[in-house]
Design a protein around this motif. Structure first.
Motif, PDB file in Angstrom:
ATOM      1  N   ARG A   1     -36.753  25.748 -42.400  1.00  0.00           N
ATOM      2  CA  ARG A   1     -35.392  25.774 -41.868  1.00  0.00           C
ATOM      3  C   ARG A   1     -34.580  27.090 -42.106  1.00  0.00           C
ATOM      4  O   ARG A   1     -33.942  27.633 -41.148  1.00  0.00           O
ATOM      5  CB  ARG A   1     -34.545  24.372 -42.343  1.00  0.00           C
ATOM      6  N   ARG A   2     -34.559  27.342 -43.281  1.00  0.00           N
ATOM      7  CA  ARG A   2     -33.729  28.790 -43.673  1.00  0.00           C
ATOM      8  C   ARG A   2     -34.302  29.722 -42.815  1.00  0.00           C
ATOM      9  O   ARG A   2     -33.713  30.415 -42.428  1.00  0.00           O
ATOM     10  CB  ARG A   2     -33.686  28.741 -45.250  1.00  0.00           C
TER      11      ARG A   2
ATOM     12  N   ARG B   1     -33.137  32.997 -36.028  1.00  0.00           N
ATOM     13  CA  ARG B   1     -31.921  33.028 -35.009  1.00  0.00           C
ATOM     14  C   ARG B   1     -30.824  33.871 -34.881  1.00  0.00           C
ATOM     15  O   ARG B   1     -30.473  34.571 -33.893  1.00  0.00           O
ATOM     16  CB  ARG B   1     -31.578  31.377 -34.827  1.00  0.00           C
ATOM     17  N   LYS B   2     -30.249  34.087 -36.199  1.00  0.00           N
ATOM     18  CA  LYS B   2     -29.289  34.939 -36.222  1.00  0.00           C
ATOM     19  C   LYS B   2     -29.824  36.507 -36.092  1.00  0.00           C
ATOM     20  O   LYS B   2     -29.097  37.299 -35.443  1.00  0.00           O
ATOM     21  CB  LYS B   2     -28.996  35.008 -37.827  1.00  0.00           C
TER      22      LYS B   2
ATOM     23  N   LEU C   1     -29.534  41.060 -31.957  1.00  0.00           N
ATOM     24  CA  LEU C   1     -30.470  42.034 -31.240  1.00  0.00           C
ATOM     25  C   LEU C   1     -29.863  41.801 -29.681  1.00  0.00           C
ATOM     26  O   LEU C   1     -29.680  42.844 -28.777  1.00  0.00           O
ATOM     27  CB  LEU C   1     -31.682  41.852 -31.196  1.00  0.00           C
ATOM     28  N   ALA C   2     -29.488  40.458 -29.220  1.00  0.00           N
ATOM     29  CA  ALA C   2     -29.167  40.195 -28.126  1.00  0.00           C
ATOM     30  C   ALA C   2     -27.786  40.958 -27.666  1.00  0.00           C
ATOM     31  O   ALA C   2     -27.292  41.425 -26.722  1.00  0.00           O
ATOM     32  CB  ALA C   2     -29.233  38.847 -27.755  1.00  0.00           C
ATOM     33  N   ARG C   3     -26.762  40.942 -28.930  1.00  0.00           N
ATOM     34  CA  ARG C   3     -25.340  41.314 -28.679  1.00  0.00           C
ATOM     35  C   ARG C   3     -25.487  42.934 -28.648  1.00  0.00           C
ATOM     36  O   ARG C   3     -24.660  43.646 -27.950  1.00  0.00           O
ATOM     37  CB  ARG C   3     -24.627  41.006 -30.029  1.00  0.00           C
ATOM     38  N   MET C   4     -26.489  43.607 -29.430  1.00  0.00           N
ATOM     39  CA  MET C   4     -26.345  44.876 -29.566  1.00  0.00           C
ATOM     40  C   MET C   4     -27.201  45.634 -27.884  1.00  0.00           C
ATOM     41  O   MET C   4     -26.609  46.530 -27.591  1.00  0.00           O
ATOM     42  CB  MET C   4     -27.533  45.432 -30.304  1.00  0.00           C
ATOM     43  N   VAL C   5     -27.781  44.740 -27.389  1.00  0.00           N
ATOM     44  CA  VAL C   5     -28.177  45.168 -25.885  1.00  0.00           C
ATOM     45  C   VAL C   5     -27.289  44.917 -24.801  1.00  0.00           C
ATOM     46  O   VAL C   5     -26.391  44.671 -24.674  1.00  0.00           O
ATOM     47  CB  VAL C   5     -29.617  44.305 -25.740  1.00  0.00           C
TER      48      VAL C   5
END
Length: 72
Positions: free
Chosen positions: A55-56, A62-63, A68-72
């Motif tokens: 789970r961890r 996910r983080k 990565l998605a925010r950087m792109v």
């Protein structure tokens, strides 16, 4: 022991050996239950640690993906 003349007979030895085997058998049978319970407890602890670790690990992945998605 034989009280006749202070010597040990074959019957004395056999009787004593049977008593020892009986005590060891009873002790072994009484110890089976705690050993099994300890083994099951250890297996459960390992399973919980594995589950928590997965789970961890998923939350870290996910983080990382969201970063990565925010950087792109």
């Amino acid at each position: 022991m034989s009280e006749q003349n202070g010597s040990v007979t074959r019957e004395d030895l056999e009787r004593q050996a049977r008593e020892i085997v009986e005590v060891l058998t009873q002790t072994g049978e009484s110890m089976k239950s705690p050993v099994v319970l300890k083994g099951l407890g250890a297996m459960a602890a390992v399973g919980v640690a594995y589950w928590v670790g997965r789970r961890r690990g998923r939350s870290r992945v996910r983080k990382a993906i969201s970063e990565l998605a925010r950087m792109v």
